[in-house]
Scaffold this active site. Structure first.
Site, PDB file in Angstrom:
ATOM      1  N   CYS A 103      -2.469 -16.215 -16.836  1.00 24.81           N
ATOM      2  CA  CYS A 103      -3.652 -16.262 -15.980  1.00 24.81           C
ATOM      3  C   CYS A 103      -4.941 -16.193 -16.775  1.00 24.81           C
ATOM      4  CB  CYS A 103      -3.608 -15.121 -14.963  1.00 24.81           C
ATOM      5  SG  CYS A 103      -2.209 -15.237 -13.844  1.00 24.81           S
TER       6      CYS A 103
ATOM      7  N   SER B 149       7.948 -13.021  -7.853  1.00 20.18           N
ATOM      8  CA  SER B 149       7.515 -14.411  -7.892  1.00 20.18           C
ATOM      9  C   SER B 149       8.663 -15.297  -8.358  1.00 20.18           C
ATOM     10  CB  SER B 149       6.324 -14.561  -8.841  1.00 20.18           C
ATOM     11  OG  SER B 149       5.812 -15.867  -8.817  1.00 20.18           O
TER      12      SER B 149
END
Length: 369
Positions: free
Chosen positions: A316, A195
């Site tokens: 998250c 990412s």
């Protein structure tokens, strides 16, 4: 604000910002278009793909660009599921993976797939022997992260890969490893997810390395070898690749600097009464600790008021009231204790570390008075 939350996201590097800005202004063509602006965008896109291929010793066909590390994980798992030889099949992962993997596993369970979740030891490390012992005749996938995003533990990927049958797809979530750890510690897997914003690139773009033939997961115009259709984010991709090249070029320098800071941070935390380090030193960027007698939200609020940005775990899960599945899998007692994850970056200094330790002492002493 002193920023100690690089495992959540890194500030963009100047090279990445300059690259992205230039392409947003001048490289706005659709890379699938045939006119000059389209060809220029296509050339920039394929140049970035070539750079990634050269970094990892792969062919350009082995490099796909995605919208995130989460999307790359999903592509690997769902494509392996489509390619399985026996139905409904069996997959293996760990109990401390990122939700991008765990949610896919849960979705496949609803389709009848048998899923084995391997528990880590108290230090957040899974045994390769436990992974390999779980392999069955109908196992189609093993998915293990390189560096745990919450506690920083490193997994024995090489031992797992060596013992797996060739028929089993081995996927590695390398989101916390890419740009920070040597490529030969994770990039040998059949598929690898990365990412951009974890190594000083922009959010909303990722890299997916594959040595496997894959089934399409996102259908459309056939971009990215037909596996992940959709018009490519050329400015974001090129900025991400510039950030990755920069991160690889200065990886050893950054690791030495950050490792020095982290050593002092861990030493200082161990000296504070009521603070317990969760695992021994693992990944040099991530330090996880538990603070007695205070809630996570109160601790983070007090630190934020004093100018420190960090997290209580995975980004998250920010704001979630549930306990950490990672700490639960490790057997960590979470009652009346605040989890604290500090992840350092290249711009941090020793003065910032000392200031943080002083602030934490002040908060804990104030709580007791």
């Amino acid at each position: 604000m002193i920023y100690f939350d690089h495992a959540a996201t890194c500030p963009m590097s100047e090279k990445a910002i300059d690259t992205m800005t230039a392409l947003l202004k001048e490289g706005y063509g659709n890379p699938s278009s045939q006119h000059r602006l389209g060809r220029e965008a296509k050339n920039a896109l394929e140049g970035a793909r070539l750079d990634v291929a050269e970094l990892f010793g792969l062919s350009m066909k082995n490099v796909l660009f995605t919208g995130s590390g989460t999307e790359a994980d999903n592509i690997a798992i769902m494509s392996a599921y489509k390619n399985r030889k026996q139905s409904p099949g069996h997959m293996i992962t760990t109990a401390m993976e990122h939700e991008a993997v765990l949610k896919c596993a849960e979705a496949l369970e609803k389709e009848g797939v048998a899923v084995t979740f391997i528990a880590p030891d108290k230090n957040g490390v899974v045994r390769a022997e436990d992974i390999l012992a779980a392999v069955r005749e109908d196992t189609f996938l093993v998915s293990v992260m390189a560096v745990n995003n919450e506690v920083g533990s490193l997994q024995p990927l090489d031992k797992i890969k060596e013992g797996l049958p060739e028929s089993v797809h081995f996927h590695v979530d390398a989101v916390q490893a890419a740009g920070h750890r040597p490529a030969d510690t994770y990039a040998f897997a059949d598929t690898v997810a990365m990412s951009g914003h974890k190594f000083y690139g922009p959010k909303g773009v990722g890299i997916f390395l594959t040595r496997k033939e894959l089934e399409p997961v996102i259908y459309g115009g056939g971009q990215e070898r037909g596996i992940r259709s959709g018009t490519e984010n050329v400015p974001g991709i090129c900025a991400m690749v510039e950030a990755l090249k920069e991160a690889e070029a200065r990886r050893e320098e950054d690791a030495e600097h950050i490792g020095h800071l982290t050593s002092r941070l861990r030493e200082g935390l161990a000296e504070i009464d009521g603070v317990t380090l969760t695992v021994p030193a693992a990944d040099g960027r991530i330090t996880h600790a538990m603070v007695e007698g205070i809630s996570r939200d109160v601790l983070l609020y007090q630190l934020d008021r004093r100018g420190f940005a960090l997290s209580g775990g995975s980004a998250c899960q920010a704001g979630a009231a549930t306990k950490s599945h990672v700490l639960e899998a490790m057997g960590v007692d979470q009652r009346n204790r605040a989890p604290m994850r500090l992840s350092l970056g290249r711009e941090n200094t020793m003065d910032e570390v000392e200031a943080f330790l002083n602030a934490l002492r002040e908060i804990i002493e104030g709580k007791r008075s």
